[in-house]
Enzyme design. Structure first.
Site, mmCIF file in Angstrom:
data_model
loop_
_atom_site.group_PDB
_atom_site.id
_atom_site.type_symbol
_atom_site.label_atom_id
_atom_site.label_comp_id
_atom_site.label_asym_id
_atom_site.label_seq_id
_atom_site.Cartn_x
_atom_site.Cartn_y
_atom_site.Cartn_z
ATOM 1 C CG HIS A 1 -2.043 -0.984 1.032
ATOM 2 N ND1 HIS A 1 -3.104 -0.743 0.192
ATOM 3 C CD2 HIS A 1 -2.229 -2.213 1.534
ATOM 4 C CE1 HIS A 1 -3.910 -1.780 0.201
ATOM 5 N NE2 HIS A 1 -3.403 -2.703 1.011
ATOM 6 C CB CYS B 1 -7.516 5.632 -33.292
ATOM 7 S SG CYS B 1 -7.614 4.344 -34.534
ATOM 8 C CG ASP C 1 -2.416 -1.463 -40.684
ATOM 9 O OD1 ASP C 1 -1.245 -1.845 -40.913
ATOM 10 O OD2 ASP C 1 -3.201 -2.101 -39.954
ATOM 11 C CD GLU D 1 -7.217 -0.688 -40.074
ATOM 12 O OE1 GLU D 1 -6.174 -0.547 -39.414
ATOM 13 O OE2 GLU D 1 -8.159 -1.390 -39.677
#
Lengths: 85, 541
Positions: B188, B498, B451, B427
């Site tokens: 912790h 993206c 891509d 793509e």
């Protein structure tokens, strides 16, 4: 006596916080709630005992309730397991 | 100058004097008592006081480090109220006629040992929690109040080990960093250090000889440098300053809207590749998840992931994002991502081979399982679906048809399903050229620039020899992006990026001017991109 079986889904297993909440919750029943699994068993009202069973993800546990309010106790406990473990 | 290597908990630099901290050594002595009743009362009173302290600590931690990290003190309170633990202490006082301190300390040791001997890391780590609570009760019995171990000057704290309660009690403004000898990266204390954003090292030999010495924590190389020479010190001071500049810049941007100077709202999302990444998305304050790569579910397994496994993963992310958009990309396996149990044939040209949506539409059972899981999860948040490697309108129609069938199946079974936006990844050059047609079929586009660049330039991304001519800023690629944006807007479709290009800060302004609606980037890039969005003009588009 009533019972149900459940396979633990939680990544960490039966871990401290929900086990602690469970321990408090089962005290309101007059029935005795017992968890068995991993070759051990413990009173669900006892946090340390439940944790020391070392129940991990994927293990199956059997939970039993025995006493006057066993129907309610087992139903609510099963719901708790599904939501938290 | 001396150097030690340990394990780093948080990347970052701390420079300062070391303060060696040791717990006020609580020597517990066994004392025989006559009046066990009074001793029991002493224990009960100390326990009540300790519970009170724990509730206060919980509140303090809740304010400073949030509910997730504060929960440990709630757990401590519950452990302290455990029947077996209390029975064991009471029993020791009554039957052995010993003082409460001794009864608590020995019981704590016994329970801690029980957990230490378990074979699971999580349960082993609980032994530290038990020691922490028993020490707390013993300090109350000793009459020691919570002490502030730190002086006036901020220090690097060095200790053999730190209990979570000790970490939280410390005055954060006086702490530059932590160094401990024991503790795991799962402890912790480690988690708290991470949350408080304080550089921390574990596994460094610590003793009192460190007291007062000047030291540097280098969280990147996990090193502790003692008595640094002037040159080293200067180097790290510069690193530290740079870090602070960056941090201030980014912190200021949290909670701010992603709006350009001329008022265009941009969806600034993050990409993730596992459920655990969601924490980074939230920490960096992204508006949503623009690309949730579902492959990890398949790559981590030795057999097809079940509907239930997938459902749990998608649901967790949807719930954690609490109503913010989560776009799940359906399985994109094949090419450079291979999974044994799919039994895919070896291909000469896998990038152009049997992959992604081509597999899904050929082996519908796999696809349907995934779609069922996604639709079931959509009842728990704001989910979108996107299909990868699309080259034709037919493919999209087929995907939509299967999704509609799966939706109906779930409805007939009475399983709740939410509203789901559907989109395609752009793509391939084919998808770009027919983007006007595709836009009529879906709600959104997401351009996968990695891509798209490789297919447009006909350059294999995996071939290192071609790196010098692989130009992601090639005008052909940028024109393709522009064309996709124009075609999508004509049909009321929103469009995002993206791929890696989305996080390329040298192009952000160009993308905004083109009319891009969404940028989905690695979590760490969210705030730097937000800064640019807020300083730019999108213009008419």
């Amino acid at each position: 006596m009533k019972s149900f079986n459940y396979v633990i889904q939680d990544e960490v297993g039966i871990h401290a916080r929900p086990a602690g909440i469970l321990a408090k919750a089962v005290k309101k029943y007059s029935s005795k709630i017992t968890i068995s699994g991993n070759g051990k068993s413990a009173d669900a009202g006892k946090l340390m005992a439940v944790m020391s069973m070392g129940i991990k993800k994927g293990m199956e546990v059997t939970v039993t309730a025995e006493g006057e309010d066993e129907d309610t106790a087992i139903a609510e406990t099963e719901k708790f397991f599904k939501e938290n473990f | 100058m001396e150097k030690f290597e340990g394990k780093s908990i948080l990347k970052g630099v701390a420079i300062g004097k070391i303060h060696y901290y040791s717990k006020g050594e609580q020597v517990v002595q066994r004392v025989s008592v006559e009046d066990t009743g009074a001793e029991l009362q002493r224990f009960e009173a100390a326990k009540e006081k300790a519970l009170e302290q724990l509730h206060e600590l919980y509140e303090k931690a809740l304010r400073e480090v949030g509910e997730v990290n504060a929960a440990i003190f709630d757990v401590h309170a519950m452990m302290l109220e455990d029947d077996d633990f209390n029975d064991s202490i009471r029993n020791a006082i009554e039957s052995q006629k010993v003082n409460a301190e001794y009864a608590v300390a020995t019981t704590g040791d016994n329970f801690a040992r029980m957990f230490e001997e378990m074979d699971d890391e999580y349960f082993q780590a609980r032994s530290a929690d038990i020691k922490d609570i028993s020490e707390r009760v013993v300090s109350v019995l000793h009459g020691a109040g919570a002490k502030n171990a730190l002086g006036d000057e901020p220090v690097i704290l060095a200790a053999k080990d730190l209990a979570p309660s000790e970490t939280v009690q410390m005055d954060k403004s006086k702490l530059l960093g932590f160094v401990t000898e024991f503790g795991s990266s799962n402890s912790h204390t480690a988690i708290l250090a991470r949350t408080m954003n304080i550089p921390a090292l574990i596994g460094i030999p610590v003793d009192e000889s460190l007291e007062g010495r000047t030291a540097i924590i280098d969280g990147v190389t996990a090193a502790l440098i003692l008595d640094p020479d002037e040159e080293t010190l200067k180097l790290y001071q510069e690193k530290k300053q740079e870090e602070e500049r960056q941090r201030e810049l980014l912190q200021e941007l949290k909670g701010k809207e992603d709006v350009t100077l001329d008022g265009k709202h941009i969806r600034l999302y993050a990409n993730i590749g596992s459920v655990g990444d969601t924490a980074k998305v939230l920490a960096n304050d992204a508006d949503g998840i623009g690309l949730f790569r579902s492959e990890f579910l398949y790559l981590e397994k030795s057999d097809y992931p079940t509907e239930e496994e997938q459902f749990q993963a998608y649901k967790t992310v949807a719930q954690n994002m609490a109503g913010k958009k989560v776009i799940i990309r359906t399985l994109d396996i094949g090419a450079d991502k291979q999974v044994d149990y799919f039994n895919l044939d070896h291909e000469e040209n896998p990038a152009m081979g049997y992959r992604a949506i081509r597999i899904c539409l050929d082996r519908e059972d796999i696809f349907r399982t995934q779609l069922r899981a996604i639709l079931r999860a959509s009842a728990y948040g704001n989910i979108g679906i996107m299909y990868p490697m699309i080259i034709s309108v037919d493919e999209v129609k087929k995907c939509k048809e299967i999704l509609a069938q799966v939706r109906e199946e779930l409805a007939n079974q009475g399983i709740p399903v939410g509203d789901v936006e559907q989109g395609v990844m752009i793509e391939t050059p084919a998808a770009v050229m027919i983007s006007d047609l595709l836009a009529g079929e879906v709600d959104f586009f997401s351009i996968g620039t990695n891509d798209l660049t490789q297919y447009t330039l006909a350059i294999d991304r995996q071939n290192a020899k071609l790196d010098s001519i692989y130009d992601s800023h090639h005008p052909a690629v940028l024109r393709m992006i522009r064309m996709v944006v124009e075609n999508s807007h004509k049909c009321g479709c929103w469009v995002g990026i993206c791929g890696e290009l989305g996080a390329d800060t040298t192009l952000t302004v160009d993308f905004l001017r083109m009319g891009i609606d969404e940028l989905s980037v690695t979590p760490a890039s969210v705030l730097p991109i937000r800064k640019i969005i807020r300083e730019s003009v999108a213009g008419e588009n």
